[in-house]
Design a protein around this motif. Sequence first.
Motif, PDB file in Angstrom:
ATOM      1  N   HIS A 170     -54.190 -33.396  42.066  1.00 54.70           N
ATOM      2  CA  HIS A 170     -53.806 -33.554  43.477  1.00 54.70           C
ATOM      3  C   HIS A 170     -55.062 -33.716  44.317  1.00 54.70           C
ATOM      4  O   HIS A 170     -56.141 -33.231  43.944  1.00 54.70           O
ATOM      5  CB  HIS A 170     -52.924 -32.401  43.971  1.00 54.70           C
ATOM      6  CG  HIS A 170     -53.595 -31.067  44.080  1.00 54.70           C
ATOM      7  ND1 HIS A 170     -54.218 -30.638  45.232  1.00 54.70           N
ATOM      8  CD2 HIS A 170     -53.747 -30.058  43.187  1.00 54.70           C
ATOM      9  CE1 HIS A 170     -54.704 -29.418  45.037  1.00 54.70           C
ATOM     10  NE2 HIS A 170     -54.432 -29.045  43.808  1.00 54.70           N
TER      11      HIS A 170
ATOM     12  N   ASP B 113     -60.880 -27.899  44.797  1.00 53.60           N
ATOM     13  CA  ASP B 113     -59.455 -27.848  44.452  1.00 53.60           C
ATOM     14  C   ASP B 113     -58.750 -28.964  45.221  1.00 53.60           C
ATOM     15  O   ASP B 113     -58.519 -28.821  46.408  1.00 53.60           O
ATOM     16  CB  ASP B 113     -58.882 -26.465  44.812  1.00 53.60           C
ATOM     17  CG  ASP B 113     -57.401 -26.336  44.517  1.00 53.60           C
ATOM     18  OD1 ASP B 113     -56.823 -27.258  43.916  1.00 53.60           O
ATOM     19  OD2 ASP B 113     -56.819 -25.299  44.912  1.00 53.60           O
ATOM     20  N   ASP B 114     -58.426 -30.100  44.660  1.00 56.69           N
ATOM     21  CA  ASP B 114     -58.467 -30.307  43.246  1.00 56.69           C
ATOM     22  C   ASP B 114     -59.266 -31.578  42.931  1.00 56.69           C
ATOM     23  O   ASP B 114     -59.068 -32.223  41.931  1.00 56.69           O
ATOM     24  CB  ASP B 114     -57.028 -30.387  42.725  1.00 56.69           C
ATOM     25  CG  ASP B 114     -56.948 -30.613  41.228  1.00 56.69           C
ATOM     26  OD1 ASP B 114     -57.811 -30.099  40.513  1.00 56.69           O
ATOM     27  OD2 ASP B 114     -56.029 -31.324  40.791  1.00 56.69           O
TER      28      ASP B 114
ATOM     29  N   GLU C 211     -49.746 -30.917  47.247  1.00 58.33           N
ATOM     30  CA  GLU C 211     -49.623 -29.874  46.216  1.00 58.33           C
ATOM     31  C   GLU C 211     -49.797 -28.499  46.827  1.00 58.33           C
ATOM     32  O   GLU C 211     -49.138 -27.544  46.435  1.00 58.33           O
ATOM     33  CB  GLU C 211     -50.652 -30.111  45.102  1.00 58.33           C
ATOM     34  CG  GLU C 211     -50.386 -29.277  43.840  1.00 58.33           C
ATOM     35  CD  GLU C 211     -50.912 -27.839  43.894  1.00 58.33           C
ATOM     36  OE1 GLU C 211     -50.434 -27.001  43.114  1.00 58.33           O
ATOM     37  OE2 GLU C 211     -51.792 -27.555  44.727  1.00 58.33           O
ATOM     38  N   GLU C 212     -50.701 -28.405  47.797  1.00 53.92           N
ATOM     39  CA  GLU C 212     -51.005 -27.095  48.379  1.00 53.92           C
ATOM     40  C   GLU C 212     -49.856 -26.508  49.178  1.00 53.92           C
ATOM     41  O   GLU C 212     -49.891 -25.337  49.543  1.00 53.92           O
ATOM     42  CB  GLU C 212     -52.276 -27.189  49.247  1.00 53.92           C
ATOM     43  CG  GLU C 212     -53.542 -27.541  48.477  1.00 53.92           C
ATOM     44  CD  GLU C 212     -53.961 -26.486  47.451  1.00 53.92           C
ATOM     45  OE1 GLU C 212     -53.327 -25.416  47.397  1.00 53.92           O
ATOM     46  OE2 GLU C 212     -54.902 -26.749  46.691  1.00 53.92           O
TER      47      GLU C 212
ATOM     48  N   ASP D 133     -55.484 -29.622  37.111  1.00 55.38           N
ATOM     49  CA  ASP D 133     -55.665 -28.826  38.333  1.00 55.38           C
ATOM     50  C   ASP D 133     -56.601 -27.658  38.029  1.00 55.38           C
ATOM     51  O   ASP D 133     -56.674 -27.194  36.897  1.00 55.38           O
ATOM     52  CB  ASP D 133     -54.311 -28.316  38.838  1.00 55.38           C
ATOM     53  CG  ASP D 133     -54.341 -27.961  40.321  1.00 55.38           C
ATOM     54  OD1 ASP D 133     -55.441 -27.904  40.907  1.00 55.38           O
ATOM     55  OD2 ASP D 133     -53.259 -27.726  40.890  1.00 55.38           O
TER      56      ASP D 133
HETATM   57 MN    MN Z   1     -54.949 -27.118  42.915  1.00 52.69          MN
END
Ligand code: MN
Length: 485
Positions: free
Chosen positions: A122, A282-283, A312-313, A360
Amino acid sequence: MAKEKKNEKSLSEKKGKVSKKEKKELFAEYPNLWESRSQDDIEHTMAFAEEYMTFLDMAKTEREFVNLAVLALEDSGYVDIESVESLKCGDKVYSSIKGKGLMFAVVGKDDIVKGMNILGAHIDSPRLDLKPNPLYEEDDLVFFKTHYYGGIKKYQWTTIPLAIHGVIIKKNGEKVELRIGENDTDPIFYISDLLPHLGSEQMSQRANEFIKGEDLNVMIGASMLPDDDSSNACKYAILKILNKEYGIDEKDFVSAEIEIVPAMKARDVGFDRALIAAYGHDDKVCAYPALMAVMAQETPARTCVCMLSDKEEIGSYGNSGAQSRLYENFLVELFAKANGGYDELGYRKCIANTKMLSTDVSNAFDPKFASVSDKRNTAYLNKGVKMEKYTGSRGKSGASDANSEFFASILRVFAEHNIPWQTGELGKVDAGGGGTISAYLAKLGMEVIDCGVPVLSMHAPYEVISKIDLYFTYLAYKCFIENIK
Ligand code: MN
Ligand code: MN
């Protein structure tokens, strides 16, 4: 007492009770990679890290990552999948997912019904988004109100240099792209905190309370036009600048997507320069090597795909998140054009035969906070890519638990190609937990396992990773897509 000579066998070994060689073979050991690598490996590690840091400084948001990646892909001969009628081995295609996610692929030699190899990361990171009505003035200071995005410790976002990135679509449809605070001559933006002299009450509050979500207001101005004694004179002065520079007014913020991110650049950490501090590891620390690993393919055996998703977060929702069908639409189109036409059963078989690494990050063990991790089941900095069979929280809730057969097949391939790896969980049982995009892709029927770089201070404005982990993660991703069947 004198130190025992190195080559001298211990008493128990002489008696045949203990064989060091056998012990080594029977025990699971995860060596520090700096210790066991050649000078050549270390040079590659440092060079790869430098390229990553340059890319990262230019790609702080998902939109910027997609823009840069598309430029790189087009340079390497990739075309929009919609522009081609059919696909053959060696063809390279991509599709932008709303400018915030990206799918791209290199078509392989094998019949696509036999499956594809996918790397999926992501490219969104925790940050502060502007509220729909962000602009206000208070006591002759001008601020943007924000709404935090993803899991953050709010107090970490005060008193650090901040930059503004994003897009505003004006009333006439024109798109304005903002990127302010990254050049050394740019202004930066700022969230204040209380001086310690007056902070005794604040310091007695819980860490999740002393800076609240509504306190994350970013200072953007502090002056007024000469002789303006009307109300909101400071806000007016800022709107005048924004109108002159970008042709926007206050209402244009309502539909805009503007992100406040740390203005710091990626930097080496330590005298030995072994680590990298940066915003958004991240990421992107997995997305970047995934991008590079697929871009390194010319005529792979199996069709190789890279998926770079948004949101994604915050749970992978929305049509740019990994749960969106738009990502699968690309796989359908890729299948249909490589297969000489769409056939439902053929597509479903292809997906069932598809293997994926959900690339990830996970947490790196921090000796300062040892109590939250099980030392025997955690990833460490400098021990290579972390294979995580399952994620989730409490009783593995929400986990996509990778199948043993699939996991073992990857370890077999890694062993054949001397790819180091380590394993672990995200924290102790019941200490917390987390998830990745793996479950959403596993739902389609493909084999998926999480595999990424360990991060120190994950989700902080400035996170830390190890350069040697990054490089060997790239090699692991490349090894996976080239060799897994
Ligand atoms: Mn992540
Ligand atoms: Mn995260």
